[in-house]
Design a protein around this motif. Sequence first.
Motif, PDB file in Angstrom:
ATOM      1  N   LEU A  16       0.841  -1.210   0.000  1.00 39.58           N
ATOM      2  CA  LEU A  16       0.000   0.000   0.000  1.00 39.58           C
ATOM      3  C   LEU A  16       0.874   1.258   0.000  1.00 39.58           C
ATOM      4  N   PHE A  17       1.927   1.231   0.812  1.00 36.14           N
ATOM      5  CA  PHE A  17       2.847   2.371   0.866  1.00 36.14           C
ATOM      6  C   PHE A  17       3.516   2.584  -0.503  1.00 36.14           C
ATOM      7  N   LEU A  18       3.957   1.481  -1.133  1.00 41.20           N
ATOM      8  CA  LEU A  18       4.599   1.590  -2.453  1.00 41.20           C
ATOM      9  C   LEU A  18       3.608   2.116  -3.496  1.00 41.20           C
ATOM     10  N   SER A  19       2.356   1.694  -3.361  1.00 39.24           N
ATOM     11  CA  SER A  19       1.331   2.177  -4.295  1.00 39.24           C
ATOM     12  C   SER A  19       1.156   3.688  -4.162  1.00 39.24           C
ATOM     13  N   VAL A  20       1.216   4.170  -2.918  1.00 44.01           N
ATOM     14  CA  VAL A  20       1.091   5.621  -2.675  1.00 44.01           C
ATOM     15  C   VAL A  20       2.265   6.365  -3.294  1.00 44.01           C
ATOM     16  N   ILE A  21       3.497   5.919  -3.020  1.00 47.76           N
ATOM     17  CA  ILE A  21       4.638   6.680  -3.551  1.00 47.76           C
ATOM     18  C   ILE A  21       4.760   6.534  -5.070  1.00 47.76           C
ATOM     19  N   GLN A  22       4.198   5.459  -5.604  1.00 51.27           N
ATOM     20  CA  GLN A  22       4.229   5.309  -7.059  1.00 51.27           C
ATOM     21  C   GLN A  22       3.189   6.204  -7.747  1.00 51.27           C
ATOM     22  N   ASN A  23       2.031   6.354  -7.115  1.00 48.23           N
ATOM     23  CA  ASN A  23       0.918   7.003  -7.824  1.00 48.23           C
ATOM     24  C   ASN A  23       0.500   8.376  -7.316  1.00 48.23           C
ATOM     25  N   VAL A  24       0.857   8.717  -6.078  1.00 48.58           N
ATOM     26  CA  VAL A  24       0.424  10.020  -5.569  1.00 48.58           C
ATOM     27  C   VAL A  24       1.519  11.050  -5.840  1.00 48.58           C
ATOM     28  N   ASP A  25       1.092  12.194  -6.340  1.00 45.55           N
ATOM     29  CA  ASP A  25       2.033  13.265  -6.696  1.00 45.55           C
ATOM     30  C   ASP A  25       2.839  13.749  -5.504  1.00 45.55           C
TER      31      ASP A  25
ATOM     32  N   PRO B   3       9.141   5.262 -11.097  1.00 42.83           N
ATOM     33  CA  PRO B   3       9.376   3.811 -11.092  1.00 42.83           C
ATOM     34  C   PRO B   3       8.097   3.044 -10.757  1.00 42.83           C
ATOM     35  N   LEU B   4       7.989   1.847 -11.309  1.00 40.89           N
ATOM     36  CA  LEU B   4       6.823   0.999 -11.049  1.00 40.89           C
ATOM     37  C   LEU B   4       7.191   0.054  -9.901  1.00 40.89           C
ATOM     38  N   PHE B   5       7.120   0.579  -8.678  1.00 40.91           N
ATOM     39  CA  PHE B   5       7.567  -0.172  -7.495  1.00 40.91           C
ATOM     40  C   PHE B   5       6.775  -1.455  -7.251  1.00 40.91           C
ATOM     41  N   LEU B   6       5.518  -1.459  -7.676  1.00 37.87           N
ATOM     42  CA  LEU B   6       4.664  -2.597  -7.316  1.00 37.87           C
ATOM     43  C   LEU B   6       5.076  -3.894  -8.007  1.00 37.87           C
ATOM     44  N   ILE B   7       5.707  -3.762  -9.171  1.00 37.12           N
ATOM     45  CA  ILE B   7       6.112  -4.986  -9.893  1.00 37.12           C
ATOM     46  C   ILE B   7       7.188  -5.758  -9.119  1.00 37.12           C
ATOM     47  N   PRO B   8       8.345  -5.141  -8.772  1.00 37.11           N
ATOM     48  CA  PRO B   8       9.320  -5.907  -7.978  1.00 37.11           C
ATOM     49  C   PRO B   8       8.788  -6.335  -6.621  1.00 37.11           C
ATOM     50  N   ALA B   9       7.869  -5.551  -6.047  1.00 40.88           N
ATOM     51  CA  ALA B   9       7.309  -5.917  -4.735  1.00 40.88           C
ATOM     52  C   ALA B   9       6.556  -7.240  -4.836  1.00 40.88           C
ATOM     53  N   VAL B  10       5.712  -7.370  -5.865  1.00 45.83           N
ATOM     54  CA  VAL B  10       4.915  -8.594  -6.042  1.00 45.83           C
ATOM     55  C   VAL B  10       5.832  -9.788  -6.371  1.00 45.83           C
ATOM     56  N   VAL B  11       6.808  -9.546  -7.256  1.00 46.00           N
ATOM     57  CA  VAL B  11       7.728 -10.626  -7.637  1.00 46.00           C
ATOM     58  C   VAL B  11       8.489 -11.125  -6.396  1.00 46.00           C
TER      59      VAL B  11
ATOM     60  N   PRO C 249      16.695  -3.780  -6.858  1.00 47.22           N
ATOM     61  CA  PRO C 249      17.430  -4.381  -5.727  1.00 47.22           C
ATOM     62  C   PRO C 249      16.991  -3.819  -4.372  1.00 47.22           C
ATOM     63  N   LEU C 250      16.735  -2.509  -4.331  1.00 48.54           N
ATOM     64  CA  LEU C 250      16.307  -1.885  -3.071  1.00 48.54           C
ATOM     65  C   LEU C 250      14.952  -2.432  -2.618  1.00 48.54           C
ATOM     66  N   ILE C 251      14.020  -2.529  -3.550  1.00 46.29           N
ATOM     67  CA  ILE C 251      12.689  -3.062  -3.216  1.00 46.29           C
ATOM     68  C   ILE C 251      12.818  -4.515  -2.775  1.00 46.29           C
ATOM     69  N   PHE C 252      13.682  -5.273  -3.448  1.00 44.75           N
ATOM     70  CA  PHE C 252      13.908  -6.679  -3.088  1.00 44.75           C
ATOM     71  C   PHE C 252      14.386  -6.784  -1.636  1.00 44.75           C
ATOM     72  N   ILE C 253      15.383  -5.957  -1.301  1.00 48.45           N
ATOM     73  CA  ILE C 253      15.948  -6.003   0.058  1.00 48.45           C
ATOM     74  C   ILE C 253      14.902  -5.582   1.094  1.00 48.45           C
TER      75      ILE C 253
END
Lengths: 177, 275
Positions: free
Chosen positions: A22-31, A42-50, A156-160
């Motif tokens: 949810l936090f990644l969705s906010v920083i990805q989509n909210v101005d 960046p599309l943070f949600l993709i590496p998060a789900v993977v 890599p950051l999202i992975f960690i």
Amino acid sequence: MDLTENKKEKIISAVKPAAFILFLSVIQNVDGWFPAVSGSKPLFLIPAVVTVAMFRGAYSGVLFGAYAGLLWDCFTTGNNFTAAYLAVAGFAAGELIRLIMRNNIATGTILSSLAALVYTVFRWFFKFFLTGTQGAFLMFFKHNLITFIYTVVFIPLIFILMKKVLSNGKEGAYIAQ
Amino acid sequence: MNGFFKTGAFKLLCVVIAALMAGSILAGVSRGGYSPLTTVTGIVFSPAARLASAVSRGLKSLPISFKSSSALQKEIDSLNDKIDFLNEKLVDYEQVKHQNELYKQFLELKEENPQFKFVPSTIIGKNSSELYSDFILNKGTSSGIKADMPVIYGRYLVGVVGNSSLTQCTVKTLFSSEMNVGAYEVRTREIGYVTSSVEYAEKGLCCMPGLSSSTAVATNGMVCTSGIGGVYPEGLVIGTIADIIDGTADVSSTALISPGVDIASLTDVFVITDF
């Protein structure tokens, strides 16, 4: 109605990645929450789900993929295509790790990059190329490609970070299937 | 391979995909609507998006300064504090002035067109995979907002509502190539339509193609909505003509239009729900 220790742990282990997504969705989509490079974020949600799929398996990959996709769809056209794509990506990542790949940051980066590339190309293809939009190729090189590269930089950051969120503070406590 | 299709994860994937596709079909049938699943997600999580948007605005208006700890710095710090205080006042003043201007223009429009019904709305997000179009407003069908309703800022047309869920809606801006707005040039009364393309949108322009090569339309002319088609009311300002270019494929000309409002910097807009 007292929850057993085991149930509590299960709930926490589901809520923590959900909250992080949810936090990644906010920083990805909210101005204003993350700097955009020539209009691309960046599309943070993709590496998060993977990453969730890699550590928790295909089952969780599908569920968290659908959840992340629905959050993303709230900021797009409102149909469920992103949710469907992320559910498939979560399933594929989980199964690939179970069957043929090792689970480490290198495979995480490869799988996430691949998922981001497929998403970027498909979205451009269906939204701009197939509809015959003028300047579709310019759009690809000036926006879609930058979005993809910007995403890869943060994989890599999202992975960690996601690995930390999933670990519950215990090494080797990832797989819950 | 047979076993692979019998795994619980694969069965779950099939169920999830089926549910999502059913939602997509429903969204497609109810033209301009969100899928039920996205609507529910939007209702549950829109408070988080609104909160994040509010925090982001709050942080933007904060005057941030870095201060050293040396003795001489104290005096500078005190002066910086005063500057910060005054800057804060200035930001407030600019915001109020800006809002006042918007409401003044809006009032004029409302007085000229008493039949117009408006819903004020705040931009809470932008689609990260869309460069020139699509932003999200914090109002939806519960406030009477539906697909194809014009979105304005003061007297200026910003875009049109694409999809609408219960609590939020998507707006396609003038920079979207999917936009087709019936328009006319005020001085010559020449009519046409306004659309955009990636090349023009990148330069912050939209265009009015199909003008005759001998057109009397000239730069700095004002372009307004013509009301043809019934989606947009007549007389909303789209922008001013920045240039006229000759077509490469035929003898027609295209007017390049600079929108009257900086769409990228908007935070609040109005949706015309009836006109």
